[in-house]
Design an enzyme around this catalytic site. Structure first.
Site, PDB file in Angstrom:
ATOM      1  N   CYS A   1       6.724  -6.993   7.361  1.00 27.56           N
ATOM      2  CA  CYS A   1       7.557  -6.922   8.189  1.00 27.56           C
ATOM      3  C   CYS A   1       7.974  -7.897   8.582  1.00 27.56           C
ATOM      4  O   CYS A   1       7.296  -8.370   9.076  1.00 27.56           O
ATOM      5  CB  CYS A   1       7.560  -5.676   9.074  1.00 27.56           C
ATOM      6  SG  CYS A   1       9.038  -4.475   9.778  1.00 27.56           S
TER       7      CYS A   1
ATOM      8  N   LEU B   1       9.931   6.070  18.073  1.00 26.12           N
ATOM      9  CA  LEU B   1      10.453   5.602  19.630  1.00 26.12           C
ATOM     10  C   LEU B   1       9.672   5.416  20.476  1.00 26.12           C
ATOM     11  O   LEU B   1       9.353   4.101  20.559  1.00 26.12           O
ATOM     12  CB  LEU B   1      10.907   6.907  20.543  1.00 26.12           C
ATOM     13  CG  LEU B   1      11.317   6.649  21.872  1.00 26.12           C
ATOM     14  CD1 LEU B   1      12.703   5.825  21.766  1.00 26.12           C
ATOM     15  CD2 LEU B   1      12.076   8.994  22.109  1.00 26.12           C
ATOM     16  N   HIS B   2       8.147   5.724  20.830  1.00 28.09           N
ATOM     17  CA  HIS B   2       6.307   5.411  21.420  1.00 28.09           C
ATOM     18  C   HIS B   2       7.105   4.889  22.795  1.00 28.09           C
ATOM     19  O   HIS B   2       5.987   3.661  23.462  1.00 28.09           O
ATOM     20  CB  HIS B   2       6.358   4.269  20.808  1.00 28.09           C
ATOM     21  CG  HIS B   2       6.503   3.972  19.081  1.00 28.09           C
ATOM     22  ND1 HIS B   2       5.479   5.148  18.555  1.00 28.09           N
ATOM     23  CD2 HIS B   2       6.978   3.856  18.096  1.00 28.09           C
ATOM     24  CE1 HIS B   2       5.739   5.167  17.438  1.00 28.09           C
ATOM     25  NE2 HIS B   2       6.681   4.555  17.390  1.00 28.09           N
TER      26      HIS B   2
ATOM     27  N   CYS C   1      -1.153   6.107   9.942  1.00 26.09           N
ATOM     28  CA  CYS C   1       0.518   5.319  10.496  1.00 26.09           C
ATOM     29  C   CYS C   1      -0.139   3.561  11.005  1.00 26.09           C
ATOM     30  O   CYS C   1      -1.730   4.299  12.329  1.00 26.09           O
ATOM     31  CB  CYS C   1       0.577   5.989  11.541  1.00 26.09           C
ATOM     32  SG  CYS C   1       1.893   7.328  11.289  1.00 26.09           S
TER      33      CYS C   1
ATOM     34  N   CYS D   1       3.215   8.264   1.156  1.00 23.92           N
ATOM     35  CA  CYS D   1       4.253   7.781   1.948  1.00 23.92           C
ATOM     36  C   CYS D   1       4.873   6.170   1.569  1.00 23.92           C
ATOM     37  O   CYS D   1       3.154   5.561   1.286  1.00 23.92           O
ATOM     38  CB  CYS D   1       3.161   7.520   3.349  1.00 23.92           C
ATOM     39  SG  CYS D   1       3.805   6.212   4.387  1.00 23.92           S
TER      40      CYS D   1
ATOM     41  N   CYS E   1       1.094  -2.007  15.387  1.00 23.33           N
ATOM     42  CA  CYS E   1       0.930  -1.734  14.172  1.00 23.33           C
ATOM     43  C   CYS E   1       0.385  -2.602  13.256  1.00 23.33           C
ATOM     44  O   CYS E   1       1.062  -3.904  13.751  1.00 23.33           O
ATOM     45  CB  CYS E   1       2.635  -1.622  13.773  1.00 23.33           C
ATOM     46  SG  CYS E   1       2.792  -1.165  11.983  1.00 23.33           S
TER      47      CYS E   1
ATOM     48  N   CYS F   1       6.636  -4.789  15.471  1.00 24.45           N
ATOM     49  CA  CYS F   1       5.646  -3.573  16.619  1.00 24.45           C
ATOM     50  C   CYS F   1       4.600  -3.867  16.881  1.00 24.45           C
ATOM     51  O   CYS F   1       3.392  -3.745  16.261  1.00 24.45           O
ATOM     52  CB  CYS F   1       5.975  -2.144  15.635  1.00 24.45           C
ATOM     53  SG  CYS F   1       7.951  -2.365  15.464  1.00 24.45           S
TER      54      CYS F   1
ATOM     55  N   GLY G   1       6.693  -1.833   6.342  1.00 24.72           N
ATOM     56  CA  GLY G   1       8.113  -2.121   6.256  1.00 24.72           C
ATOM     57  C   GLY G   1       9.173  -1.179   7.067  1.00 24.72           C
ATOM     58  O   GLY G   1       9.249  -0.285   7.145  1.00 24.72           O
TER      59      GLY G   1
ATOM     60  N   GLU H   1       1.219  -0.824  -0.091  1.00 24.04           N
ATOM     61  CA  GLU H   1       0.023  -0.012  -0.237  1.00 24.04           C
ATOM     62  C   GLU H   1       0.435   1.384  -0.032  1.00 24.04           C
ATOM     63  O   GLU H   1       1.738   1.138   1.035  1.00 24.04           O
ATOM     64  CB  GLU H   1      -0.790   0.035   1.340  1.00 24.04           C
ATOM     65  CG  GLU H   1      -1.847  -1.297   0.968  1.00 24.04           C
ATOM     66  CD  GLU H   1      -2.887  -1.450   2.454  1.00 24.04           C
ATOM     67  OE1 GLU H   1      -4.221  -1.644   2.316  1.00 24.04           O
ATOM     68  OE2 GLU H   1      -2.630  -0.982   3.367  1.00 24.04           O
TER      69      GLU H   1
HETATM   70  S1  SF4 Z   1       5.799   0.016  12.893  1.00 23.87           S
HETATM   71 FE1  SF4 Z   1       7.085  -0.517  10.736  1.00 23.87          FE
HETATM   72  S2  SF4 Z   1       9.061  -1.868  11.239  1.00 23.87           S
HETATM   73 FE2  SF4 Z   1       6.714  -2.016  13.132  1.00 23.87          FE
HETATM   74  S3  SF4 Z   1       5.873  -3.652  11.996  1.00 23.87           S
HETATM   75 FE3  SF4 Z   1       4.918  -1.791  11.404  1.00 23.87          FE
HETATM   76  S4  SF4 Z   1       5.441  -1.191   9.309  1.00 23.87           S
HETATM   77 FE4  SF4 Z   1       7.453  -2.907  10.701  1.00 23.87          FE
END
Ligand code: SF4
Length: 396
Positions: free
Chosen positions: A150, A262-263, A381, A143, A157, A154, A207, A128
């Site tokens: 990936c 960072l998070h 995001c 973007c 995500c 995370c 990714g 995407e």
């Molecule tokens: S935030 Fe980025 S690096 Fe982390 S799982 Fe999602 S796509 Fe992968």
């Protein structure tokens, strides 16, 4: 803020470690850029490679220059319309080469103008790409993705729930931007002071770009080339989860803006939210930021901080964030968590986010609260995901 002290900074961020990362990337290489009929895709080749292709058919290097102009300045896909090249040669080029684009499987435009494309490659894999318009001006950011799936998982995500299928090639990375420009008809590439609608690139899609460094770097060099698309490095931001050994190289070779996911402000929590932290803990990551070439008060490193209710959004954590960032030219993007089906977190309240922002702001760091964009089309995001899956060994 109490919490685990970061592990000591490893002095061994060595070439060997970079080699290991690059070797692993090579296991997930994209398929060859040649069609079943034998024609070669010219998109994604470096200038030197394009010259080599021309030399192989007995043409001088200036042909490569002409083609570069047609492909990346004019956005032309049909050799027959390349009027500065003689007709016979145009026909010969069309027999041997193509100027590829991804297939647009779907295109959706959200209520706020965010546009998302599901793009498909020759091997059927999909990623995407999203255009995020600026809410006040007639321009916006594209973007782009660098991998199908990936490896990093995370926890906030959606993409991280999709296994890595493969890396994208340079043609596929630059091809996303070109496909977006096709969609808005932004060809030829605007020059000098002519305003661009697709004015910035954020390498923040699916990714981890620093796990596919070579192809990403090649694509970005094409994008930055002044005789083609000509987007300045100042208009490109690469976002990493913290692949520390590759950050120096990225800064030195590409000089693009850096964003860091960072998070969390303690290793304990970041180990959970961004598991890569177990390998490259916060202290090592921030040291790499301090070293990042080109970072200055005029070009600050962006720290992305997704606001998770009751998880990482306390005022104590805001103070600790300020302490950690000391000495780094930084700004902080506070991102309201964008839920996706099955996600384990909730979005922080607006009031809590505002309190957090006020503390960071008061310490002199700009900390805008990002307005979620494209939520209605799952383009915000951390929401990107495709159905692409890695074939099991032996599967048809
Ligand atoms: S935030 Fe980025 S690096 Fe982390 S799982 Fe999602 S796509 Fe992968």
């Amino acid at each position: 803020m109490p919490g685990a002290r970061a592990a000591p900074v490893s002095a061994e961020l060595t070439a060997a470690e970079r080699e290991r990362i690059l070797a692993k990337a090579a296991l997930f290489t994209p398929p060859p850029a040649t069609l079943p009929d034998g024609r070669r895709d010219l998109v994604g080749l470096s200038r030197a490679e394009l010259e080599a292709e021309m030399a192989a058919i007995g043409e001088k290097p200036f042909r490569a220059k002409q083609l570069w102009h047609w492909i990346y300045h004019q956005g032309e896909r049909d050799f027959a319309r390349m009027t500065s090249i003689a007709g016979a040669l145009r026909a010969r080029l069309a027999e041997r080469f193509v100027i590829g684009r991804p297939e647009v499987a779907t295109e959706q435009t959200g209520r706020d103008g965010t546009r998302k494309w599901l793009l498909q490659w020759r091997d059927g894999q999909q990623v995407e790409t999203v255009y995020i318009p600026d809410s006040d001006e007639d321009r916006g950011a594209v973007c782009i993705s660098t991998q199908v799936g990936c490896t990093l998982s995370c926890r906030f995500c959606h993409t991280g729930t999709q296994r890595l299928v493969r890396n994208l090639g340079a043609a596929e990375i630059v091809g996303q931007f070109m496909a977006a420009r096709d969609s808005y008809g932004e060809w030829p590439s605007p020059k000098d002071d002519v305003p661009r609608r697709l004015s910035t690139i954020v390498v923040m899609g699916m990714g981890e770009p620093l796990y596919n460094y070579e192809e990403t770097a090649k694509a970005l060099r094409i994008v930055m080339d002044g005789e083609g698309i000509g987007l300045s490095r100042r208009r490109i931001t690469l976002s990493t989860s913290g692949v520390v050994p590759m950050m120096d190289r990225c800064g030195r070779e590409l000089g693009v803006n850096l964003a860091v996911s960072l998070h969390a402000v303690t290793d304990d929590l970041r180990n959970e939210i961004v598991p890569l932290n177990r390998k490259y803990p916060i202290a090592a990551l921030l040291d790499a930021c301090r070293r990042y070439p080109g970072a200055s008060n005029a070009r600050r490193i962006t720290f992305e901080y997704v606001m998770l209710r009751g998880v990482n959004d306390s005022e104590a954590e805001a103070h600790e964030l300020v302490r950690l960032l000391r000495g780094i030219p930084a700004k902080v993007n506070l991102i309201p968590f964008n839920p996706w089906p099955g996600s384990p977190y909730r979005t922080s309240t607006y009031e809590q986010t505002a309190r957090f922002a006020a503390i960071v702001n008061a310490a002199g760091y700009s900390s805008p609260i990002r307005r979620p964009r494209g939520r209605d089309i799952l383009a915000a995001c951390g929401q990107l995901k495709t159905e692409s899956a890695r074939g099991r060994p032996g599967a048809a």
